[in-house]
Design a protein around this motif. Structure first.
Motif, PDB file in Angstrom:
ATOM      1  N   CYS A   8     -11.043 -11.159 -30.731  1.00 44.50           N
ATOM      2  CA  CYS A   8     -12.052 -10.085 -30.736  1.00 44.50           C
ATOM      3  C   CYS A   8     -11.473  -8.686 -30.620  1.00 44.50           C
ATOM      4  O   CYS A   8     -12.191  -7.713 -30.820  1.00 44.50           O
ATOM      5  CB  CYS A   8     -13.069 -10.315 -29.608  1.00 44.50           C
ATOM      6  SG  CYS A   8     -12.407  -9.989 -27.950  1.00 44.50           S
ATOM      7  N   GLY A   9     -10.183  -8.560 -30.261  1.00 46.41           N
ATOM      8  CA  GLY A   9      -9.574  -7.238 -30.172  1.00 46.41           C
ATOM      9  C   GLY A   9      -9.709  -6.553 -28.834  1.00 46.41           C
ATOM     10  O   GLY A   9      -9.187  -5.458 -28.641  1.00 46.41           O
ATOM     11  N   GLU A  10     -10.420  -7.175 -27.873  1.00 42.90           N
ATOM     12  CA  GLU A  10     -10.557  -6.589 -26.537  1.00 42.90           C
ATOM     13  C   GLU A  10      -9.218  -6.624 -25.803  1.00 42.90           C
ATOM     14  O   GLU A  10      -8.342  -7.443 -26.080  1.00 42.90           O
ATOM     15  CB  GLU A  10     -11.609  -7.364 -25.728  1.00 42.90           C
ATOM     16  CG  GLU A  10     -13.027  -7.243 -26.276  1.00 42.90           C
ATOM     17  CD  GLU A  10     -13.667  -5.913 -25.948  1.00 42.90           C
ATOM     18  OE1 GLU A  10     -13.135  -5.213 -25.070  1.00 42.90           O
ATOM     19  OE2 GLU A  10     -14.691  -5.573 -26.563  1.00 42.90           O
ATOM     20  N   GLY A  13      -5.881  -7.502 -20.613  1.00 40.33           N
ATOM     21  CA  GLY A  13      -5.562  -7.261 -19.207  1.00 40.33           C
ATOM     22  C   GLY A  13      -4.148  -7.694 -18.856  1.00 40.33           C
ATOM     23  O   GLY A  13      -3.305  -7.940 -19.722  1.00 40.33           O
ATOM     24  N   LYS A  14      -3.912  -7.811 -17.554  1.00 41.04           N
ATOM     25  CA  LYS A  14      -2.557  -8.141 -17.080  1.00 41.04           C
ATOM     26  C   LYS A  14      -2.239  -9.621 -17.218  1.00 41.04           C
ATOM     27  O   LYS A  14      -1.077 -10.016 -17.250  1.00 41.04           O
ATOM     28  CB  LYS A  14      -2.402  -7.720 -15.617  1.00 41.04           C
ATOM     29  CG  LYS A  14      -2.507  -6.205 -15.412  1.00 41.04           C
ATOM     30  CD  LYS A  14      -2.336  -5.848 -13.946  1.00 41.04           C
ATOM     31  CE  LYS A  14      -2.426  -4.339 -13.743  1.00 41.04           C
ATOM     32  NZ  LYS A  14      -2.289  -3.959 -12.315  1.00 41.04           N
ATOM     33  N   ALA A  15      -3.265 -10.475 -17.266  1.00 37.29           N
ATOM     34  CA  ALA A  15      -3.025 -11.917 -17.321  1.00 37.29           C
ATOM     35  C   ALA A  15      -3.797 -12.526 -18.486  1.00 37.29           C
ATOM     36  O   ALA A  15      -4.846 -13.151 -18.309  1.00 37.29           O
ATOM     37  CB  ALA A  15      -3.441 -12.582 -16.008  1.00 37.29           C
ATOM     38  N   PRO A  16      -3.312 -12.354 -19.714  1.00 36.37           N
ATOM     39  CA  PRO A  16      -4.031 -12.902 -20.868  1.00 36.37           C
ATOM     40  C   PRO A  16      -3.986 -14.428 -20.880  1.00 36.37           C
ATOM     41  O   PRO A  16      -3.057 -15.048 -20.361  1.00 36.37           O
ATOM     42  CB  PRO A  16      -3.261 -12.322 -22.058  1.00 36.37           C
ATOM     43  CG  PRO A  16      -1.881 -12.064 -21.538  1.00 36.37           C
ATOM     44  CD  PRO A  16      -2.069 -11.657 -20.104  1.00 36.37           C
ATOM     45  N   VAL A  17      -5.002 -15.019 -21.497  1.00 37.18           N
ATOM     46  CA  VAL A  17      -5.022 -16.462 -21.726  1.00 37.18           C
ATOM     47  C   VAL A  17      -4.184 -16.715 -22.971  1.00 37.18           C
ATOM     48  O   VAL A  17      -4.425 -16.114 -24.022  1.00 37.18           O
ATOM     49  CB  VAL A  17      -6.470 -16.973 -21.939  1.00 37.18           C
ATOM     50  CG1 VAL A  17      -6.472 -18.459 -22.248  1.00 37.18           C
ATOM     51  CG2 VAL A  17      -7.317 -16.675 -20.715  1.00 37.18           C
ATOM     52  N   CYS A  25      -8.395 -12.725 -24.496  1.00 39.75           N
ATOM     53  CA  CYS A  25      -8.945 -12.082 -23.313  1.00 39.75           C
ATOM     54  C   CYS A  25      -9.664 -13.075 -22.405  1.00 39.75           C
ATOM     55  O   CYS A  25      -9.891 -12.798 -21.230  1.00 39.75           O
ATOM     56  CB  CYS A  25      -9.894 -10.945 -23.715  1.00 39.75           C
ATOM     57  SG  CYS A  25     -11.353 -11.502 -24.631  1.00 39.75           S
ATOM     58  N   CYS A  26     -10.065 -14.232 -22.945  1.00 38.36           N
ATOM     59  CA  CYS A  26     -10.783 -15.219 -22.145  1.00 38.36           C
ATOM     60  C   CYS A  26     -10.675 -16.584 -22.804  1.00 38.36           C
ATOM     61  O   CYS A  26     -10.250 -16.706 -23.967  1.00 38.36           O
ATOM     62  CB  CYS A  26     -12.253 -14.820 -21.986  1.00 38.36           C
ATOM     63  SG  CYS A  26     -13.140 -14.773 -23.568  1.00 38.36           S
ATOM     64  N   ASN A  27     -11.101 -17.615 -22.108  1.00 40.33           N
ATOM     65  CA  ASN A  27     -11.058 -18.971 -22.654  1.00 40.33           C
ATOM     66  C   ASN A  27     -12.049 -19.147 -23.801  1.00 40.33           C
ATOM     67  O   ASN A  27     -11.851 -19.976 -24.690  1.00 40.33           O
ATOM     68  CB  ASN A  27     -11.354 -19.992 -21.551  1.00 40.33           C
ATOM     69  CG  ASN A  27     -10.150 -20.198 -20.646  1.00 40.33           C
ATOM     70  OD1 ASN A  27      -9.042 -20.440 -21.124  1.00 40.33           O
ATOM     71  ND2 ASN A  27     -10.341 -20.076 -19.342  1.00 40.33           N
TER      72      ASN A  27
END
Length: 794
Positions: A8-10, A13-17, A25-27
């Motif tokens: 998605c291009g977001e 953060g510091k701890a990417p999946v 950015c998320c699961n």
């Protein structure tokens, strides 16, 4: 270092999946990426990188369980026959080419999906699916899993979806107008000589009040421009809203600095006026475009007639618009059912391929319900209309039948290329103008920067093609020449070869000179009429008209072999009529001078109908006009009895071909295309449906009852056949108007920019001129088409 989510291009953060060393950015985004790659749909990301929608991590659970209820499904499904269903969803998340590509490849995500088609402007997707493999609920859950969540509201199913958006634009216009008028009042002293002498306390107060009034203008009225610019930058695309957003931000920040630093009252009047006039322009353009929405126009003037059975048993042709619930219609072989209905007579075999893409006929008996859009395959049936007639049903079928690979629009490609680089060039010009004027006058620099960003707009360029071609379609429609879409105009413009069918195309459907060679009793004439009335072929219609006084009997085991003839069991007697090959089992060896329809009853040859054609009015002149500019061909399923006459009309016998089966016609068109020809095929839509579909532009000639066929790109009334040349040539005039409009649009931008870079054009004037330019180009295109149509079209 921040990383952008691959889906998605977001910001991850510091701890990417991580998945295969790729950041998410998320699961949720990772799951969608996995799903697409498992199904080998990786092209989704190659069309537009990071095109996905950020996925909220939430299980569907029982969220869509209500879609399993029968009463809900019946309201949502447009079609539901056997194991095949069809539904249309409104999906607000549709925003780019990748969305369109993915949603039209749903069948690769689940084999239960048969086909899906996206209407990008309306953000709608129509899906045909096998309900024994995937339920409506599971289909919605599939869409939700890839985060294209349908917006389903049963109470709003039949309502327009753009009402709220129009109301929102009007609200923004009201807020911007209110702010504009009041900030002008506060800035009024500055408009007068000596206005700078006003007390500092009042200047500060007026500045702060102007700032407060500007807040809703910037953060509410402008949010569409900011959002559009943000989405474009997020996907590494510079769109036309970016310079507008930059101009708004620049005016707001500079004005805020002047007010709070005490150095001036700022440009809040210009800022509010800018948004006020731009929003008015946006509203006006939308209203104008809706007024010329060519799909909506089809609903009002697209002419399809139906055969209504009157109370005395007679048949009458009536417009589809006059059809009412409870009317009884006669549907013959290959005719399309115009609305949901109940069978009251006959055995139906309904082909729903135009609706679902599935060509397998569905057998129906008396009392069964059939859906609008189905095509009868077999003997004639009578149906009773049971639902409100949707005027746009056949139009939707016509427009969704787009298996043909249309040539890419050259004009639209040009517009897209220009628009792609336009914004970048404008931003550079604005920056250069600001840097130049900063050394002279800071206030002038801001004016120059914002004026350049606002006044330069490719909107007029983008609107030229749809409005010119749309008005051309309207003018054609008024003269009974109906085009499927605006692309057909370009295809007609490029054409260099025209292929004609003969029977029903260049001949009069009801003007045959008909006689019978042989002997028939009254009962045998009734048998022949009973068979012929099931067919829509012009020769069958001529025979039915000839036997108008004969009674009609019930027909069984009806068959129609394209290019050959008809067969049925009537009163326990096998009745066959058609070509010599079908009835006699042999071809006539001697040369004939007329068309013949042979008849056999109960295995006994009875004779033949002799039919001498009457050609359409103005055929000779039309061929003379066309032959100077186009390569002409004639394909006929009949014998060559009229070759000598047709050779005189067409001027040459080299391109006249007879005894052509539907397959022969199809192959002939394919061979012309292989030679590099751009082909127009003109037929009656019956035995030449394949050739019509294969050609670049298929035109169906329709007499009296419009034989609607989704295989064609245009329908021409038989009354207007003589004017075909003027219609085709008018497309050249339409293209000329487009080119002139392009020139006007470029000239406007050049002149506007020349004033803007000098800083002598205020942002308010620029905001007024921007929509005015679009409106003026649209007005020029519309008025020019209408004026030329009155002069050159009959």
């Amino acid at each position: 270092m921040s990383q952008a989510c691959v889906h998605c291009g977001e910001d991850c953060g510091k701890a990417p999946v991580l998945y295969k060393d790729l950041p998410f950015c998320c699961n949720g985004c990772k799951t969608v990426y996995q799903l697409l790659n498992e199904k080998e749909l990786g092209s989704y990301y190659s069309i537009m990188p990071m095109a996905g929608i950020k996925v909220e991590e939430e299980s569907a659970g029982e969220k869509y369980a209500w879609l399993d209820l029968e009463e809900i499904k019946n309201k949502l499904l447009e079609f539901n026959e056997g194991t095949i269903s069809k539904v249309t969803f409104f999906i607000p998340a549709i925003h780019c080419a990748s969305c369109l590509w993915l949603l039209e490849n749903l069948h690769q995500l689940n084999p239960g999906v048969m086909a899906s088609q996206v209407n990008f402007p309306k953000k709608e997707v129509s899906i045909s699916f096998k309900n024994d493999q995937i339920s409506l609920r599971k289909l919605v859950e599939l869409l939700a899993a890839i985060h294209y969540i349908p917006e389903i509201s049963l109470k709003d199913i039949d309502k327009k979806k753009d009402t709220s958006s129009n109301r929102k634009v009007l609200l923004k216009i009201g807020i911007a107008g209110f702010s504009f008028m009041n900030t002008m009042m506060y800035n009024f002293p500055d408009y007068l000589p000596g206005g700078e002498l006003i007390e500092q306390e009042f200047r500060s107060l007026f500045g702060i009040l102007s700032f407060l009034l500007a807040l809703p203008v910037v953060f509410y009225c402008s949010n569409d421009y900011f959002l559009s610019a943000y989405k474009g930058l997020k996907h590494k695309v510079i769109n036309i809203d970016l310079p507008i957003a930059l101009g708004i931000i620049t005016l707001f920040l500079q004005s805020s600095y002047e007010v709070f630093s005490g150095s001036g009252i700022g440009f809040f009047d210009s800022l509010s006026g800018l948004l006020f006039f731009m929003l008015i322009g946006k509203w006006y353009q939308n209203k104008t475009y809706q007024a010329l929405s060519f799909e909506r126009d089809y609903k009002s003037y697209f002419p399809v007639a139906v055969n209504k059975i009157m109370s005395d048993g007679s048949e009458q042709s009536i417009p589809l618009s006059d059809l009412q619930q409870g009317d009884i219609l006669l549907i013959r072989n290959k005719e399309i059912i115009p609305a949901d209905a109940r069978i009251v007579s006959g055995q139906a075999n309904i082909d729903y391929s135009f609706v679902t893409g599935e060509a397998m006929p569905v057998s129906k008996k008396i009392g069964d319900t059939v859906f609008g859009g189905g095509k009868q395959a077999g003997s004639a049936i009578q149906i009773e209309i049971i639902k409100e007639v949707k005027q746009n049903l056949l139009t939707q079928l016509w427009n969704q039948n787009q298996e043909k690979n249309q040539a890419q629009s050259v004009l639209n490609s040009l517009v897209n290329r220009v628009s792609k680089y336009f914004t970048v060039v404008i931003i550079l010009i604005a920056l250069v103008a600001m840097i130049y004027w900063l050394n002279v006058d800071k206030r002038l620099a801001i004016y120059a920067f914002t004026s350049v960003l606002i006044i330069a707009c490719p909107c007029a360029l983008a609107l030229t093609v749809p409005f010119t071609f749309g008005n051309t379609m309207r003018q054609f429609g008024k003269r009974e020449f109906y085009l499927k879409n605006t692309q057909v105009i370009e295809d007609l413009y490029r054409a260099d070869t025209i292929v004609f069918d003969k029977t029903g195309t260049i001949t009069m459907s009801k003007a045959f000179q008909l006689s019978f060679e042989g002997s028939l009793s009254d009962e045998e004439e009734a048998l022949i009429k009973s068979l012929a009335r099931h067919s829509t072929h012009p020769l069958s219609k001529a025979i039915v008209t000839h036997l108008a006084d004969a009674p009609v009997h019930e027909t069984h085991e009806f068959k129609e072999l394209e290019g050959m003839g008809l067969s049925a069991l009537i009163r326990e007697q096998r009745v066959i009529m058609g070509s010599a090959a079908m009835v006699l089992g042999e071809k006539h060896s001697r040369e004939l001078t007329e068309s013949r329809v042979y008849v056999s009853i109960a295995g006994k040859y009875k004779g033949y109908y002799r039919l001498e054609n009457t050609y359409k009015e103005g055929l000779g002149k039309l061929i003379e006009e066309l032959s100077g500019r186009y390569e002409l061909h004639l394909l006929s399923g009949d014998n060559d009895s009229e070759k000598a006459v047709l050779s005189r009309i067409f001027g040459s016998g080299t391109n006249l071909h007879f005894n052509q089966s539907p397959t022969d016609k199809l192959e002939y068109i394919r061979n012309l295309k292989k030679e590099g020809k751009t082909v127009i095929m003109i037929g009656d839509g019956l035995n030449d449906a394949g050739a019509l579909h294969e050609s670049h532009t298929g035109i169906t000639i329709a007499d009296d009852v419009y034989q609607f066929s989704p295989a064609c790109e245009a329908i021409l009334s038989g009354r207007q056949f003589k004017n075909l040349f003027s219609y085709i040539r008018f497309t050249h005039k339409s293209l000329r108007i487009v080119h002139i409009s392009f020139g006007i649009s470029f000239l406007y931008n050049i002149v506007g920019l020349s004033f803007a870079v000098q800083g002598i054009l205020s942002p308010i004037v620029a905001a007024i001129l921007m929509p005015v330019s679009s409106v003026s180009v649209v007005a020029f295109a519309s008025l020019s088409v209408n004026w030329l149509a009155k002069r050159h079209l009959k």
